[in-house]
Design an enzyme around this catalytic site. Structure first.
Site, PDB file in Angstrom:
ATOM      1  CB  CYS A  54      -0.917   0.022   1.220  1.00  0.00           C
ATOM      2  SG  CYS A  54      -2.081  -1.354   1.306  1.00  0.00           S
ATOM      3  CG  HIS A 167       5.943   1.275   0.233  1.00  0.00           C
ATOM      4  ND1 HIS A 167       5.794   0.394   1.279  1.00  0.00           N
ATOM      5  CD2 HIS A 167       5.637   0.573  -0.895  1.00  0.00           C
ATOM      6  CE1 HIS A 167       5.438  -0.787   0.808  1.00  0.00           C
ATOM      7  NE2 HIS A 167       5.335  -0.703  -0.510  1.00  0.00           N
ATOM      8  CG  HIS A 168       0.872   2.091   4.774  1.00  0.00           C
ATOM      9  ND1 HIS A 168       1.167   2.375   6.087  1.00  0.00           N
ATOM     10  CD2 HIS A 168      -0.457   2.341   4.631  1.00  0.00           C
ATOM     11  CE1 HIS A 168       0.070   2.746   6.723  1.00  0.00           C
ATOM     12  NE2 HIS A 168      -0.924   2.752   5.867  1.00  0.00           N
ATOM     13  CB  SER A 169       7.110  -0.450   4.330  1.00  0.00           C
ATOM     14  OG  SER A 169       7.829   0.303   3.369  1.00  0.00           O
ATOM     15  CG  ASN A 377       3.162   0.931   9.204  1.00  0.00           C
ATOM     16  OD1 ASN A 377       2.322   1.628   8.672  1.00  0.00           O
ATOM     17  ND2 ASN A 377       4.377   0.738   8.692  1.00  0.00           N
TER      18      ASN A 377
END
Length: 478
Positions: A54, A167-169, A377
């Site tokens: 994501c 980037h969601h990371s 996260n």
């Protein structure tokens, strides 16, 4: 005690004293390039998997045109100094992944699209361009996983816009927003950071907290029992979801592969004063009003969609100018449609911040790590059913939403989903953890999340901000 006007974020300080206000966005990490290595978090490894890759896309509108050279310089002195935005992901011989600091070439991360890339006839030029980023090529793994698109194009609310693609990371919304706001300044006071919402302090009131009070111990026991019961119930529902209890198939329900299809971005401005009037009428919160609006809106959409289906299926079935047949038959058909919509199972996966400290923490505290303020996260899933039953009083949708949210607040469902994913990832591997999260998303209809911003007008490198519109692409939902 924070005042009602809000609290102020603390400027990020480096080891060397800052001589310019713009350099206050640097973090506290200064090691040599290539010498710092940090293991990728379990959530970071999950977001690198193909099924759950994501990206956060955030549109930032500005009151004035954007000076590209000034923007590059400002980014180099603030956001680029953060370890996540200046690191690449590497894998060792054992398969373990690490963040490794690298030298950032700012030109590799700034995109100024040509005029031909923007549709001049569209009324939502910026939103359409941002939506096309859902189909953009994956990030180059040899560079830090972010980029900034600069569009000096006028829109309805802004003279120019910048679009972050991250980037969601690298981190969740709380982490990214905290970093961004720590790089902004208040328009009314350019040497200070903008005010943000005070932290909420829900729980037992002062009388109930009084040590030695029998009522305190009774309230604590009652609260504990309610929490245990609600947690067992909500976790049981979540496990059923993972086992295959899916939402009803509707035009809003996605399917496998939908995360990589074209998207569109729509925005709506809702006055907080109006929402406060509604929340006071039902004794709820702004989130209750928001969920009630979503429930009512989805039901109305499904009703309109059902009417269109009725038109197509009955054009040749009678003499009625619209539906065919008698008016009584039309009324009966609509009544059946209403009953069908009433029993639809439509749920949302609400993303919840699992940090002990709610709200936007001071970034300088977050960077020091610890359980109170974790960068990365730290999000859990909460399964939120939406009320599809028809109500004549619109406030009933808000009241039903309040019942749902109150029940969720009494459970530890978000904590359970977060730590269970971490445990599965450590014991079994990233693929099993991704399958768990993927099933939670693909079996539900939509995802809900919100993000608080500054309480006052802020500016980014001297340019006042008109609006901030964050969203996420890549999840297996419409």
């Amino acid at each position: 005690m924070a005042s009602e006007e809000g609290i102020r974020l603390r400027a990020i300080r480096t080891k060397v004293a800052d001589t310019d206000a713009t350099t206050a966005g640097r973090d506290a990490y200064d090691g040599e390039i290539g010498q710092e290595m940090e293991p990728v978090t379990p959530a970071g490894r999950m977001f690198m998997q193909p099924n759950l890759s994501c990206c956060i896309v955030c549109i930032i509108g500005f009151k004035n045109g954007i000076n590209v050279a000034a923007m590059k310089k400002g980014l180099e002195e603030t956001i680029v100094q953060h370890k996540r935005f200046s690191s690449v992901m590497k894998q060792d011989e054992n398969g373990s992944k690490y963040w490794v600091r690298t030298k950032v070439n700012i030109d590799d991360h700034i995109v100024v699209p040509p005029a031909s890339a923007i549709n001049p006839e569209s009324s939502n030029k910026i939103e359409d361009y941002a939506a096309e980023l859902a189909l953009a090529l994956p990030f180059d793994q040899s560079r830090p996983l972010w980029e900034l698109h600069i569009l000096n194009v006028k829109s309805a609310d802004a003279a120019a816009s910048a679009i972050f693609r991250i980037h969601h990371s690298l981190g969740d919304g709380i982490s990214i927003m905290s970093l961004f706001l720590a790089s902004t300044r208040s328009v009314s006071n350019p040497i200070s950071l903008p005010s943000v919402q005070p932290l909420s302090t829900e729980g037992l009131n002062s009388n109930e907290r009084r040590a030695g009070s029998m009522y305190y111990y009774f309230s604590l026991f009652r609260w504990t029992c309610i929490t245990i019961w609600c947690t067992l119930v909500e976790v049981g529902k979540f496990l059923l979801l993972l086992l295959g209890v899916k939402d009803s198939q509707t035009p809003l329900k996605g399917s496998i592969g939908v995360g990589r299809l074209a998207k569109s971005i729509s925005t709506a401005n809702i006055g907080l004063d109006d929402m406060r009037i509604v929340k006071n009428a039902v004794g709820g919160t702004v989130n209750d009003v928001f969920l009630g609006i979503v429930s009512s809106g989805i039901r109305r959409y499904l009703q309109q969609h059902a009417d269109k289906l009725a038109i197509h299926s009955s054009n040749n079935q009678g003499n009625h100018p619209v539906y065919g047949g008698t008016k009584e038959a039309v009324a009966a058909r609509i009544s059946i449609q209403d009953k069908c919509i009433d029993v639809l199972r439509i749920r949302a996966t609400s993303l919840v911040n699992t940090r002990t400290q709610p709200g936007l923490p001071e970034l300088s505290t977050m960077m020091q790590g610890g359980s109170q303020a974790r960068w990365g996260n730290s999000i859990g899933y909460v399964l939120t059913p939406l009320c599809m039953k028809k109500h004549d009083d619109p406030l009933d949708y808000v009241r039903k939403a309040k019942e749902t949210i109150d029940r969720k607040k009494c459970s530890l469902e978000a904590i359970f989903t977060y730590w269970s994913a971490q445990l599965i990832l450590k014991l079994v591997g990233a693929e099993a953890a991704v399958n768990m999260s993927y099933n939670a998303l693909v079996h539900t209809t939509l995802a809900l999340s919100n993000m608080i911003g500054p309480l006052e007008e802020a500016m980014f490198f001297g340019n006042p901000i008109t609006d901030i519109v964050p969203t996420v692409f890549g999840q297996p939902q419409v």
